[in-house]
Motif scaffolding. Structure first.
Motif, mmCIF file in Angstrom:
data_model
loop_
_atom_site.group_PDB
_atom_site.id
_atom_site.type_symbol
_atom_site.label_atom_id
_atom_site.label_comp_id
_atom_site.label_asym_id
_atom_site.label_seq_id
_atom_site.Cartn_x
_atom_site.Cartn_y
_atom_site.Cartn_z
ATOM 1 N N ARG A 357 -25.369 -88.885 57.595
ATOM 2 C CA ARG A 357 -26.825 -88.770 57.619
ATOM 3 C C ARG A 357 -27.403 -89.778 56.627
ATOM 4 O O ARG A 357 -27.211 -89.647 55.422
ATOM 5 N N PHE A 358 -28.097 -90.752 57.136
ATOM 6 C CA PHE A 358 -28.637 -91.832 56.305
ATOM 7 C C PHE A 358 -30.155 -91.699 56.179
ATOM 8 O O PHE A 358 -30.665 -91.473 55.082
ATOM 9 N N ALA A 359 -30.868 -91.829 57.292
ATOM 10 C CA ALA A 359 -32.307 -91.594 57.270
ATOM 11 C C ALA A 359 -32.502 -90.112 57.612
ATOM 12 O O ALA A 359 -32.700 -89.730 58.758
ATOM 13 N N ASP A 360 -32.400 -89.234 56.617
ATOM 14 C CA ASP A 360 -32.287 -87.799 56.867
ATOM 15 C C ASP A 360 -33.180 -87.019 55.909
ATOM 16 O O ASP A 360 -33.428 -87.444 54.785
ATOM 17 N N ALA A 361 -33.613 -85.853 56.336
ATOM 18 C CA ALA A 361 -34.482 -85.013 55.513
ATOM 19 C C ALA A 361 -33.792 -84.514 54.261
ATOM 20 O O ALA A 361 -34.454 -84.025 53.342
#
Length: 381
Positions: A357-361
Motif C-alpha cells: 500500500r503506497f498511496a493509501d489511507a
C-alpha cells in the motif's frame, strides 16, 4: 550562499584505461595507485604501461580489502619517505575510499578509476572509513573533489549486473531528494544552499535512467558497452554525484542509517537500500496512485526492490521498523523535508509498503495539515 562542487576533469568511454597515463601527466609526473588485487591482476600491467609511456612514475599498491584506519596506515607506510603528489585509486567503492583517505593524509591530489558503477562516489569529495569489522566509523571529506575521474565503460559492462543495478538505484532517487532539500531550504553536502544547477542535473539524470536503464542493463548482460550504457554510466557516476553533492539529500539516504542497524538489511547494497528508501520518502510525501503505478512499473521492469522483503528476503517486525524509523530521523539529511517527521508516521509508511500500500489511507493522518505537492513550489524551469 550557494556552492557547486565538481571533479576537475571527467573522462569516460571504451578503452579509457589506456588513457590513464596521458591524463595523469596533465597533473603530475609521479603517482601512487591503490588498486584492488582482482583489478590489478586484470588491468594492472595495462595501467602501468600507459603511465610509463606518458612519463608518469606509477607505484602500484594492492588494496587490503577494508577502508579502515589500519589499512590507510599500511598504505602510508608502503609509500616510504617520499610520498607522491597524487594518489589514484582503481576498483570499487572501498578501494576508492582508501585512495581518497591516503591522499588526504599526505595532502595529495586524487584520481579515481571506478571499475564498477554501483554508486556515484568516484566524483564525490566524501569518503567513508570503517573498522576492521565493517562498522562505519566516520564520513570524511577531501578539501576538493577529485582532480580526475576516469571511467572505462567496457570495464563497467563486464562487471556484475547487480552492481550496475545498484548504481541505477542510487542515482534514480536523487531527483526526489534534491527536490525536497530545495523545498525545505536545506543545505547541500558542502554546507551551502542547494545550487539550482544541481536540480537540473538531477532531473536530467532521472530522465536518462527512465529512458535508457533497461537497454543499459541489457548491454551489461551482453558484456558489451554501447550508447545506452554510456548514457546510463554518465548519469549514475557523474550526473548523480554532481546533483547530490551540490543539491542535497533527504529521507532516502537517511534510511541507510536505520537499515544498517538491522542485521538482516545491513549487508544490502547501498544503491538498493536507497532505491527502497525513496519509496518511504514518497509515501510520506503523499504521492498519488498514478505516480506510484508509474514508478513501481519502472522498478519492476529493471529489478529494483519495492519492499524490504524484496530487498533482503524478510519483512521487518514492528520493533525493527521502529528502530529503522528512529535512526533514520537521527540523520542530518532527514531535516530536508517540508515538515518535521514523527517516528510513528515513518513506521506506518514502512509497514504500509510491506503490505503493498503506497498511496493509501494508512498514512493520511500523517499528511493532515501538510501540503505535499509532487513538484515543490518555485522549482519550475
Amino acid at each position: 550562499m550557494k556552492v557547486f562542487g565538481a571533479p576537475r576533469r571527467y573522462v569516460q568511454g571504451k578503452g579509457a584505461l589506456d588513457h590513464l597515463g596521458p591524463e595523469l601527466a596533465r597533473l603530475t609526473d609521479a603517482a601512487a595507485l591503490v588498486i584492488d588485487p582482482f583489478i590489478d591482476d586484470l588491468f594492472g600491467a595495462r595501467l602501468q604501461a600507459s603511465c610509463n609511456a606518458a612519463g608518469v612514475s606509477l607505484a602500484r599498491l594492492r588494496f587490503g580489502g577494508e577502508s579502515s584506519p589500519a589499512e590507510i596506515d599500511r598504505l602510508l607506510a608502503a609509500l616510504g619517505d617520499t610520498p607522491p603528489p597524487l594518489v589514484a585509486a582503481a576498483g570499487g567503492g572501498k578501494c576508492i575510499d582508501a585512495g581518497k583517505a591516503l591522499a588526504n593524509r599526505i595532502g595529495a591530489k586524487v584520481a579515481t578509476i571506478p571499475t564498477i558503477a554501483s554508486t556515484d562516489a568516484p566524483t564525490s569529495h566524501n569518503y567513508v572509513l570503517y573498522d576492521d569489522d565493517h562498522r562505519l566509523l566516520a564520513v570524511e571529506k577531501l578539501p576538493a573533489n577529485p582532480d580526475l575521474v576516469l571511467v572505462d565503460t567496457q570495464v563497467i559492462a563486464e562487471a556484475p549486473r547487480l552492481l550496475f543495478l545498484a548504481g541505477i538505484g542510487d542515482a534514480v532517487v536523487k531527483l526526489f531528494e534534491v527536490e525536497r532539500c530545495v523545498a525545505a531550504k536545506g543545505r547541500n553536502v558542502f554546507g551551502a544552499d542547494p545550487a539550482f544547477s544541481a536540480l537540473i542535473l538531477a532531473r536530467g539524470c532521472y530522465d536518462v535512467l527512465r529512458r535508457h536503464a533497461p537497454a543499459a542493463l541489457a548491454a551489461v548482460d551482453r558484456k558489451a558497452a554501447d550508447d545506452a550504457l554510456d548514457l546510463v554510466v554518465e548519469a549514475t557516476v557523474l550526473m548523480s554525484g554532481l546533483s547530490f553533492e551540490s543539491g542535497g539529500l533527504s529521507i532516502a539516504h537517511s534510511m541507510t542509517r536505520g537499515l544498517s542497524a538491522v542485521p538482516k538489511y545491513a549487508r544490502a547494497l547501498h544503491g538498493l537500500e536507497v532505491a527502497y528508501g525513496v519509496l518511504v520518502q514518497l509515501v510520506l510525501e503523499g504521492r498519488d496512485a498514478d505516480f506510484f503505478d508509474d514508478l513501481l512499473g519502472f522498478y519492476a521492469a529493471i529489478g529494483l526492490p519495492t519492499s524490504l522483503v524484496a530487498l533482503a528476503g524478510a519483512a521487518p517486525t514492528p520493533e525493527e521498523a521502529a528502530t529503522i524509523a528512529r535512526l533514520t530521523l537521527s540523520a542530518p539529511h532527514a531535516r530536508h523535508f517540508p515538515r518535521v517527521l514523527e517516528e510513528a508516521e515513518v513506521v506506518r509508511a514502512i509497514l504500509a509498503i510491506e503490505e503493498g500500500r503506497f498511496a493509501d489511507a494508512l498514512v493520511e493522518d500523517a499528511m493532515q495539515g501538510s501540503k505535499s505537492p509532487s513538484t515543490a513550489p518555485g522549482l519550475a524551469v
